[in-house]
Design a protein around this motif. Sequence first.
Motif, PDB file in Angstrom:
ATOM      1  N   ASP A 231      17.506 168.294 111.905  1.00  0.00           N
ATOM      2  CA  ASP A 231      16.532 167.736 112.843  1.00  0.00           C
ATOM      3  C   ASP A 231      17.059 167.963 114.251  1.00  0.00           C
ATOM      4  O   ASP A 231      18.156 167.504 114.590  1.00  0.00           O
ATOM      5  N   ASP A 232      16.294 168.664 115.068  1.00  0.00           N
ATOM      6  CA  ASP A 232      16.754 169.053 116.392  1.00  0.00           C
ATOM      7  C   ASP A 232      16.065 168.264 117.493  1.00  0.00           C
ATOM      8  O   ASP A 232      14.853 167.992 117.413  1.00  0.00           O
ATOM      9  N   CYS A 233      16.824 167.931 118.517  1.00  0.00           N
ATOM     10  CA  CYS A 233      16.270 167.322 119.720  1.00  0.00           C
ATOM     11  C   CYS A 233      16.262 168.367 120.827  1.00  0.00           C
ATOM     12  O   CYS A 233      17.316 168.883 121.203  1.00  0.00           O
ATOM     13  N   VAL A 234      15.083 168.668 121.346  1.00  0.00           N
ATOM     14  CA  VAL A 234      14.916 169.601 122.463  1.00  0.00           C
ATOM     15  C   VAL A 234      14.351 168.814 123.632  1.00  0.00           C
ATOM     16  O   VAL A 234      13.294 168.194 123.518  1.00  0.00           O
ATOM     17  N   SER A 235      15.049 168.837 124.755  1.00  0.00           N
ATOM     18  CA  SER A 235      14.635 168.012 125.893  1.00  0.00           C
ATOM     19  C   SER A 235      14.053 168.811 127.042  1.00  0.00           C
ATOM     20  O   SER A 235      13.621 168.236 128.040  1.00  0.00           O
ATOM     21  N   ASN A 236      14.033 170.151 126.931  1.00  0.00           N
ATOM     22  CA  ASN A 236      13.493 171.002 127.977  1.00  0.00           C
ATOM     23  C   ASN A 236      12.572 172.033 127.354  1.00  0.00           C
ATOM     24  O   ASN A 236      13.012 172.859 126.556  1.00  0.00           O
TER      25      ASN A 236
END
Length: 251
Positions: free
Chosen positions: A218-223
């Motif tokens: 599970d990946d968190c992408v903030s941009n």
Amino acid sequence: MNKKYISLVVVSVLLTACGGGEKSSTQNDGKGSIDLKQYFPNKSMTKTFSSVERDGDNVDTSHNDEIIEVVGNTITTTVGTQVLKKVVFSDTNITTTSFDAEDGDEVESKYRHVDLGDKLLSKKINSSSNTDLGKITTKLDRVCKIQSKENRFEKSDHVYTGDLLKIECIAEGEVIYEIKQAILDAGAATDLNGSHSVYNKSYTYVQKDIGEVASIDDDCVSNAKLPMIVNDNAKPEECIKEQYDYQFYLP
């Protein structure tokens, strides 16, 4: 730069050695109470996997079959007509040869007997590519450890019970963008230029006598402009979209 390369998900920690500018090693004394050979297939079989990859609103699903041949102390894995890897067991070691027509074959050896908390894998990943924007360089350290023994794992509609090992992998480092000067002079992509931190955590579950049964990332992408830059240390509210990559064994 490919998002999948950064996420490093579809990697069987026990079965697969990765190529492409990576150096690997293990760090334990080889005298643990867990015999990793028990967490490989114990007989010839065909393993079908379901893959689900989500990137925001886009969801891709697929299936693939791995043909596993077990002969004595050797396990050979074939997909279609291509032999992907061969694993050979000795009393103390597990040696994996991965066959890659593009990057070349790679041989990796690890201790067969380990304990909880031991490092299974420690890799330095260094690569670079030239794109229309400019040069992109990836520098990551990837460490995989046996986190725990489990008797059940459940995700979505998939449930696995029995003797399971949960393996945690963390890839940490940076991706460096060297944007072409002409693009920067035009006032574009200036926010992409420079170094961007990556912290990606994923999990693999292996079952006794079966081998890998699930991989979860599970990946968190903030941009939004940097969809391949993962920061799994970020707070949930900082993640701009749902992004994950799963594989499930279908018994």
